[in-house]
Design a protein around this motif. Structure first.
Motif, mmCIF file in Angstrom:
data_model
loop_
_atom_site.group_PDB
_atom_site.id
_atom_site.type_symbol
_atom_site.label_atom_id
_atom_site.label_comp_id
_atom_site.label_asym_id
_atom_site.label_seq_id
_atom_site.Cartn_x
_atom_site.Cartn_y
_atom_site.Cartn_z
ATOM 1 N N UNK A 40 -4.999 6.740 2.704
ATOM 2 C CA UNK A 40 -4.675 6.732 4.129
ATOM 3 C C UNK A 40 -5.920 6.400 4.965
ATOM 4 N N UNK A 42 -8.621 4.714 4.042
ATOM 5 C CA UNK A 42 -9.063 3.331 3.860
ATOM 6 C C UNK A 42 -8.093 2.330 4.491
ATOM 7 N N UNK A 43 -6.792 2.475 4.167
ATOM 8 C CA UNK A 43 -5.882 1.418 4.605
ATOM 9 C C UNK A 43 -5.372 1.607 6.018
ATOM 10 N N UNK A 44 -4.893 2.817 6.319
ATOM 11 C CA UNK A 44 -4.338 3.029 7.661
ATOM 12 C C UNK A 44 -5.452 2.964 8.710
ATOM 13 N N UNK A 45 -6.517 3.758 8.494
ATOM 14 C CA UNK A 45 -7.541 3.895 9.528
ATOM 15 C C UNK A 45 -8.614 2.810 9.440
ATOM 16 N N UNK A 48 -6.449 -1.227 9.023
ATOM 17 C CA UNK A 48 -5.580 -1.620 10.135
ATOM 18 C C UNK A 48 -6.129 -1.157 11.489
ATOM 19 N N UNK D 101 4.590 6.421 0.363
ATOM 20 C CA UNK D 101 3.742 6.142 1.529
ATOM 21 C C UNK D 101 3.681 4.640 1.817
ATOM 22 N N UNK D 106 3.125 5.879 6.324
ATOM 23 C CA UNK D 106 2.192 7.000 6.201
ATOM 24 C C UNK D 106 2.791 8.332 6.679
ATOM 25 N N UNK E 95 -0.641 -8.243 14.798
ATOM 26 C CA UNK E 95 -1.260 -6.915 14.726
ATOM 27 C C UNK E 95 -0.226 -5.799 14.847
ATOM 28 N N UNK E 98 1.547 -5.570 11.603
ATOM 29 C CA UNK E 98 0.710 -4.979 10.548
ATOM 30 C C UNK E 98 0.603 -3.461 10.721
ATOM 31 N N UNK E 99 0.498 -3.040 11.977
ATOM 32 C CA UNK E 99 0.442 -1.591 12.209
ATOM 33 C C UNK E 99 1.776 -0.951 11.842
ATOM 34 N N UNK E 102 2.056 -0.207 8.156
ATOM 35 C CA UNK E 102 1.396 1.028 7.723
ATOM 36 C C UNK E 102 2.251 2.251 8.037
ATOM 37 N N UNK E 103 2.847 2.275 9.216
ATOM 38 C CA UNK E 103 3.560 3.485 9.643
ATOM 39 C C UNK E 103 5.014 3.523 9.201
ATOM 40 N N UNK F 39 -3.173 -7.744 3.112
ATOM 41 C CA UNK F 39 -2.974 -6.287 3.180
ATOM 42 C C UNK F 39 -1.954 -5.831 2.139
ATOM 43 N N UNK F 43 -3.170 -3.475 -0.793
ATOM 44 C CA UNK F 43 -2.817 -2.071 -0.533
ATOM 45 C C UNK F 43 -1.598 -1.653 -1.367
#
Lengths: 127, 127, 127, 127, 127, 127
Positions: A40, A42-45, A48, D101, D106, E95, E98-99, E102-103, F39, F43
């Motif tokens: 989390x 590395x990749x999320x914070x 991205x 995840x 996440x 962007x 891409x965000x 992650x979520x 990514x 990832x």
């Protein structure tokens, strides 16, 4: 792991969610959840949030809408506090949650307003 | 805002969710959530619940199934109580949640039965 | 398998979704999907739709709201046609989808109206 | 009801979720939830868990991923405990939730790790 | 209905989604969907998009993230085109998605990129 | 980017989804989606699929259940084909989707069986 991305991620995570939150997460790291914490961070914070193409304030605004819809109140509250740190105003938070009400429905909106109220109340009680 | 629709919405909201619920919501109105309270009262309760084309009992039945699937336990409990006020029987509530179990899965159904049990228990404890 | 529940399920499924739909499903039964067809027929249509505690019209109304939220357009269209068979009027379908719009958001509502339009258009083209 | 499938379901449910869990569920059976308890025991635990085509360990692994995504923490915790009973190791649970995840985001993953931590802590406190 | 809010909504809807889109929606208005068209125009486009507290560009950015998660490709494509009209750049769209990846998970992200590609391709083919 | 993790990810992705799928994805890489492709490869396929703690067959089984629930048919079909490559049998796919039917509801299950049928049919038509 890309150490540089991880370090950058830890830095951003701390700036957005607060020292206390991250210190607490780190204290709870054990064999079970260590790979998850690293993934989390590395990749999320790092990979991205670390991209410069959007300002952090915008990323926080997106997160409020997204996590509200995803229905994860614990994370939502952490990101409401993070949004305030990133310069999102209370009025903007209200607007985001009203727009979310339209697109994701009234119960999602009502729950998001409840989460915001709890975060605001907790912050007012701090010395 | 359409004042007439808002007033009609406030009236229906009070009849369905109860005086206590709405009084509590109104007491908590502040600068932050006032536009949201007005939006929900006018559009959800006035513009849609206020339409005559479906009886309130049917609207309550739909809400139990919908809010159960949307996974919003706080709102679900308010609408279970509202459904009883609108004449939905306990047997009908069971049937709705059993049908929801089939279409939305066992965990959604189990959670809905838990919510119903809590609402029924709270009502039995009232004088 | 409880043969009686299965048979009752097959009967109800045929009455609600239509002979054509069920005949088509049966024609496609093979080793791969046979246990699934039996499971759905027995439990969904026999064990739940077969309960007398809610009229079929009510079950159809619930299904429109639920399957619309669950975002399954193929099933939604089959159940819009089924709802018409069970006596749900077009006006009632509109009201259900408008209420769904409020509770599950505008995109869910817009998609449901699109599905309904397609079902109505297909039915008007039949001789 | 197919008595044999129900009995088989009750047996499997007890073996997976534990005597305590099922005894508690049975103690709470009343007129309201009895048909639901029977449906879940027969349909979920008898007709599906009772199929021999997948080992129980695999079924538990699937359930962790599915119920985590479905966002039902109460059921998730019961099935984390059940997974341990079915031979899923803590390392495997971590891997499942890390994969979740990636595919579900996440916040879903973070919540699943929180649920696992609570289950592990509760088990360590038992004599 | 509040005529002023409706008119303002129709104006904004046209500016964001385009004359063609709204003209098409209006052409399809019939007895069945008229109340829905009015509700969406007034409630979504007038009462919420009409609020000045967030710039339209921000509202479009939020919508891309929200409708991507809500998994409504038809609406998503309309709002990708709308976002371009409101000044969101292609880089910003990337962007946001891409965000969202992650979520909300990789499949949601992959589908959003596919939708964007289709919108961009359609626009390049226009004279 | 961690080049080693990326390369490992590209290798696994190709082995699971097939040369054709990945070649096609690579052919479509442009300025817009390049960061996303990287990514996802690093990832998802490198950092998580690349972990040895779960066999690929198990990861594929989890993915079928997860992506089925997440309601992403395009990705689901790619992963049904991937599951066959990873040694998941058709009988096991059926069992996974039947279990998903119980936990996520009948419409999710019916859609998953439809996706499987399409994948199987496409494979039978190949020379």
């Amino acid at each position: 792991m890309d150490k540089k991305t991880y370090d950058r991620g830890l830095e951003i995570r701390t700036e957005v969610l607060g020292k206390e939150y991250v210190a607490n997460a780190m204290r709870n790291v054990d064999d079970f959840n260590k790979p998850m914490q690293e993934l989390v961070t590395e990749y999320c914070w790092g990979a991205v949030w670390g991209r410069e193409e959007l300002p952090r304030k915008t990323r926080s605004m997106l997160n409020l809408a997204m996590i509200g819809i995803l229905n994860r109140p614990h994370e939502l509250k952490a990101h409401i506090a993070g949004a305030l740190r990133n310069g999102v105003t209370k009025d903007e938070i209200r607007e985001i949650f009203m727009q979310m009400t339209i697109y994701a429905g009234v119960p999602a909106g009502v729950d998001a307003f409840r989460a915001a109220r709890e975060v605001f109340a907790a912050q007012e009680q701090k010395p």
